[in-house]
Write a protein that holds these residues in place. Structure first.
Motif, PDB file in Angstrom:
ATOM      1  N   TRP A  76      -3.605  12.740  -5.874  1.00 45.90           N
ATOM      2  CA  TRP A  76      -3.624  12.848  -4.413  1.00 45.90           C
ATOM      3  C   TRP A  76      -4.780  12.078  -3.782  1.00 45.90           C
ATOM      4  CZ3 TRP A  76       0.959  14.007  -3.420  1.00 45.90           C
ATOM      5  CH2 TRP A  76       1.664  14.956  -4.169  1.00 45.90           C
ATOM      6  N   ASN A  77      -5.884  11.949  -4.468  1.00 46.52           N
ATOM      7  CA  ASN A  77      -6.995  11.153  -3.912  1.00 46.52           C
ATOM      8  C   ASN A  77      -6.569   9.710  -3.685  1.00 46.52           C
ATOM      9  OD1 ASN A  77      -8.549  13.449  -4.158  1.00 46.52           O
ATOM     10  ND2 ASN A  77     -10.221  12.455  -5.231  1.00 46.52           N
ATOM     11  N   GLN A  78      -6.013   9.105  -4.717  1.00 48.30           N
ATOM     12  CA  GLN A  78      -5.581   7.718  -4.598  1.00 48.30           C
ATOM     13  C   GLN A  78      -4.414   7.579  -3.630  1.00 48.30           C
ATOM     14  OE1 GLN A  78      -6.136   9.439  -7.295  1.00 48.30           O
ATOM     15  NE2 GLN A  78      -7.224   8.259  -8.868  1.00 48.30           N
ATOM     16  N   ALA A  79      -3.527   8.584  -3.599  1.00 45.30           N
ATOM     17  CA  ALA A  79      -2.398   8.533  -2.679  1.00 45.30           C
ATOM     18  C   ALA A  79      -2.868   8.543  -1.224  1.00 45.30           C
ATOM     19  CB  ALA A  79      -1.460   9.709  -2.950  1.00 45.30           C
ATOM     20  N   VAL A  80      -3.858   9.398  -0.915  1.00 46.34           N
ATOM     21  CA  VAL A  80      -4.394   9.448   0.445  1.00 46.34           C
ATOM     22  C   VAL A  80      -5.049   8.125   0.810  1.00 46.34           C
ATOM     23  CG1 VAL A  80      -6.259  10.476   1.806  1.00 46.34           C
ATOM     24  CG2 VAL A  80      -4.660  11.950   0.594  1.00 46.34           C
ATOM     25  N   GLN A  81      -5.809   7.568  -0.115  1.00 47.20           N
ATOM     26  CA  GLN A  81      -6.487   6.303   0.166  1.00 47.20           C
ATOM     27  C   GLN A  81      -5.493   5.187   0.460  1.00 47.20           C
ATOM     28  OE1 GLN A  81      -8.648   6.209  -3.530  1.00 47.20           O
ATOM     29  NE2 GLN A  81     -10.571   6.850  -2.568  1.00 47.20           N
ATOM     30  N   GLU A  82      -4.466   5.051  -0.392  1.00 46.06           N
ATOM     31  CA  GLU A  82      -3.514   3.968  -0.210  1.00 46.06           C
ATOM     32  C   GLU A  82      -2.666   4.163   1.041  1.00 46.06           C
ATOM     33  OE1 GLU A  82      -3.197   1.123  -1.733  1.00 46.06           O
ATOM     34  OE2 GLU A  82      -4.882   1.570  -3.053  1.00 46.06           O
ATOM     35  N   ARG A  83      -2.365   5.411   1.390  1.00 46.86           N
ATOM     36  CA  ARG A  83      -1.550   5.625   2.588  1.00 46.86           C
ATOM     37  C   ARG A  83      -2.347   5.312   3.854  1.00 46.86           C
ATOM     38  NH1 ARG A  83       4.044   6.956   2.101  1.00 46.86           N
ATOM     39  NH2 ARG A  83       4.795   6.657   4.244  1.00 46.86           N
ATOM     40  N   MET A  84      -3.621   5.619   3.853  1.00 45.33           N
ATOM     41  CA  MET A  84      -4.451   5.263   4.998  1.00 45.33           C
ATOM     42  C   MET A  84      -4.555   3.751   5.120  1.00 45.33           C
ATOM     43  SD  MET A  84      -6.076   6.402   7.566  1.00 45.33           S
ATOM     44  CE  MET A  84      -7.116   5.645   8.811  1.00 45.33           C
ATOM     45  N   ARG A  85      -4.679   3.063   4.008  1.00 46.73           N
ATOM     46  CA  ARG A  85      -4.705   1.602   4.047  1.00 46.73           C
ATOM     47  C   ARG A  85      -3.386   1.042   4.555  1.00 46.73           C
ATOM     48  NH1 ARG A  85      -7.455   2.241  -1.535  1.00 46.73           N
ATOM     49  NH2 ARG A  85      -9.675   2.027  -1.034  1.00 46.73           N
ATOM     50  N   HIS A 135       0.827  -1.207   0.000  1.00 44.79           N
ATOM     51  CA  HIS A 135       0.000   0.000   0.000  1.00 44.79           C
ATOM     52  C   HIS A 135       0.866   1.264   0.000  1.00 44.79           C
ATOM     53  CE1 HIS A 135      -3.917  -1.875   0.321  1.00 44.79           C
ATOM     54  NE2 HIS A 135      -3.495  -2.633   1.319  1.00 44.79           N
ATOM     55  N   ARG A 136       1.981   1.237   0.713  1.00 39.24           N
ATOM     56  CA  ARG A 136       2.870   2.404   0.705  1.00 39.24           C
ATOM     57  C   ARG A 136       3.451   2.635  -0.678  1.00 39.24           C
ATOM     58  NH1 ARG A 136       4.856   0.096   5.738  1.00 39.24           N
ATOM     59  NH2 ARG A 136       3.995   1.287   7.506  1.00 39.24           N
ATOM     60  N   ALA A 137       3.863   1.564  -1.337  1.00 38.63           N
ATOM     61  CA  ALA A 137       4.427   1.702  -2.679  1.00 38.63           C
ATOM     62  C   ALA A 137       3.385   2.264  -3.645  1.00 38.63           C
ATOM     63  CB  ALA A 137       4.930   0.350  -3.166  1.00 38.63           C
ATOM     64  N   ALA A 138       2.136   1.784  -3.532  1.00 39.91           N
ATOM     65  CA  ALA A 138       1.078   2.309  -4.394  1.00 39.91           C
ATOM     66  C   ALA A 138       0.816   3.784  -4.093  1.00 39.91           C
ATOM     67  CB  ALA A 138      -0.194   1.492  -4.214  1.00 39.91           C
ATOM     68  N   ALA A 139       0.849   4.152  -2.810  1.00 37.48           N
ATOM     69  CA  ALA A 139       0.617   5.550  -2.438  1.00 37.48           C
ATOM     70  C   ALA A 139       1.699   6.451  -3.003  1.00 37.48           C
ATOM     71  CB  ALA A 139       0.566   5.671  -0.916  1.00 37.48           C
ATOM     72  N   GLU A 140       2.954   6.026  -2.892  1.00 35.31           N
ATOM     73  CA  GLU A 140       4.053   6.836  -3.419  1.00 35.31           C
ATOM     74  C   GLU A 140       3.982   6.960  -4.941  1.00 35.31           C
ATOM     75  OE1 GLU A 140       6.240   8.627  -1.901  1.00 35.31           O
ATOM     76  OE2 GLU A 140       5.542   8.078   0.095  1.00 35.31           O
ATOM     77  N   ALA A 141       3.548   5.903  -5.609  1.00 34.65           N
ATOM     78  CA  ALA A 141       3.413   5.962  -7.072  1.00 34.65           C
ATOM     79  C   ALA A 141       2.330   6.963  -7.466  1.00 34.65           C
ATOM     80  CB  ALA A 141       3.092   4.566  -7.616  1.00 34.65           C
ATOM     81  N   HIS A 142       1.208   6.963  -6.764  1.00 36.60           N
ATOM     82  CA  HIS A 142       0.146   7.928  -7.058  1.00 36.60           C
ATOM     83  C   HIS A 142       0.603   9.357  -6.738  1.00 36.60           C
ATOM     84  CE1 HIS A 142      -2.951   5.138  -8.203  1.00 36.60           C
ATOM     85  NE2 HIS A 142      -2.893   4.475  -7.053  1.00 36.60           N
ATOM     86  N   ALA A 143       1.317   9.511  -5.632  1.00 30.24           N
ATOM     87  CA  ALA A 143       1.780  10.848  -5.260  1.00 30.24           C
ATOM     88  C   ALA A 143       2.760  11.391  -6.291  1.00 30.24           C
ATOM     89  CB  ALA A 143       2.431  10.803  -3.880  1.00 30.24           C
ATOM     90  N   ALA A 144       3.598  10.530  -6.846  1.00 32.64           N
ATOM     91  CA  ALA A 144       4.561  10.984  -7.848  1.00 32.64           C
ATOM     92  C   ALA A 144       3.864  11.515  -9.099  1.00 32.64           C
ATOM     93  CB  ALA A 144       5.503   9.838  -8.219  1.00 32.64           C
ATOM     94  N   GLN A 145       2.662  11.020  -9.356  1.00 26.78           N
ATOM     95  CA  GLN A 145       1.901  11.473 -10.524  1.00 26.78           C
ATOM     96  C   GLN A 145       0.898  12.570 -10.177  1.00 26.78           C
ATOM     97  OE1 GLN A 145       0.149   8.114 -12.545  1.00 26.78           O
ATOM     98  NE2 GLN A 145       1.979   6.854 -12.294  1.00 26.78           N
ATOM     99  N   GLY A 146       0.880  12.978  -8.908  1.00 26.95           N
ATOM    100  CA  GLY A 146      -0.056  14.026  -8.503  1.00 26.95           C
ATOM    101  C   GLY A 146      -1.477  13.553  -8.331  1.00 26.95           C
TER     102      GLY A 146
END
Length: 236
Positions: A133-142, A120-131
């Motif tokens: 932020w919705n998906q990044a927040v979701q994956e980081r909470m998970r 989940h952290r890796a997915a969050a960082e990948a979403h954050a790198a692309q901007g």
């Protein structure tokens, strides 16, 4: 001809030599009413909608007139106040977005694909790198909740919501209770409330994730039961 003493407008003379014929007042009024009620005289009258609209604008004008009298600066002051209220409303709408009602029961935090906290952290960082932020927040909470489950600070329970996870984790991590609730609130806003996450929101959740990894839980200690004392009985 008409007599000078007759002031009624509805008097007719049959001829110059005959006495005038005077119509009584009430029948004359009724005859005039029937005549004026003919459609010919009302072709250019405003419609019911136009009359209602005119009455509304008249009423609105009276209200603004009274308000401009009471407001400081008169009409100019009222205009300034109205513009200020409109500016505040626009700023709130831009900041908060269109309000949407949150569903009464939130869906589960995780889907049917079990993944580790690292995934989940890796997915969050990948979403954050692309901007994203919705998906990044979701994956980081998970990632936070999955990490707590992996550390046995939360029991692995399917169907848990973000709010439930935050409330349960607050018992063993009381120093982070407020941040856990805030992270769950951000997760719900972007997942169910139709809001748009920001980079700042993601950084807050990511910082919470890092801090939780270095936080020791508060363990509940139970005192050991006291062994029963037996009374020594003397020999007879």
């Amino acid at each position: 001809m008409l007599r000078a003493a007759d002031s009624s407008p509805l008097s007719w003379a049959r001829s110059g030599s005959e006495p005038p014929v005077t119509v009584p007042r009430d029948p004359a009024r009724e005859a005039a009413r029937r005549e004026l009620s003919k459609r010919l005289y009302h072709e250019n009258d405003p419609s019911l909608f136009e009359r209602a609209l005119n009455a509304f604008w008249d009423r609105l004008g009276d209200v603004f007139g009274a308000a401009s009298t009471a407001a400081p600066g008169g009409a100019l002051g009222l205009t300034v106040i109205a513009l200020a209220v409109a500016a505040v409303a626009a700023a709130l709408w831009w900041r908060l977005g269109t309000p949407r009602r949150r569903p009464p029961s939130a869906a589960a935090l995780f889907d049917d694909r079990p993944r580790s906290a690292a995934d989940h952290r890796a997915a969050a960082e990948a979403h954050a790198a692309q901007g994203h932020w919705n998906q990044a927040v979701q994956e980081r909470m998970r990632a936070i909740v999955r990490s707590l489950e992996e550390r046995a600070l939360l029991d692995t329970r399917p169907g848990r919501t973000a709010d439930e996870a935050a409330a349960e984790a607050g018992h063993t991590l009381p120093a982070h209770t407020a941040r856990l609730r805030s992270a769950a609130h951000d997760f719900d806003d972007v997942t169910y409330g139709g809001r748009t996450a920001t980079e700042q929101a993601y950084q807050r959740i990511a910082g919470l994730d890092r801090d939780l990894d270095h936080t020791k839980p508060r363990l509940t200690t139970h005192s050991a039961p006291t062994a029963p004392q037996h009374t020594r009985q003397g020999t007879p």
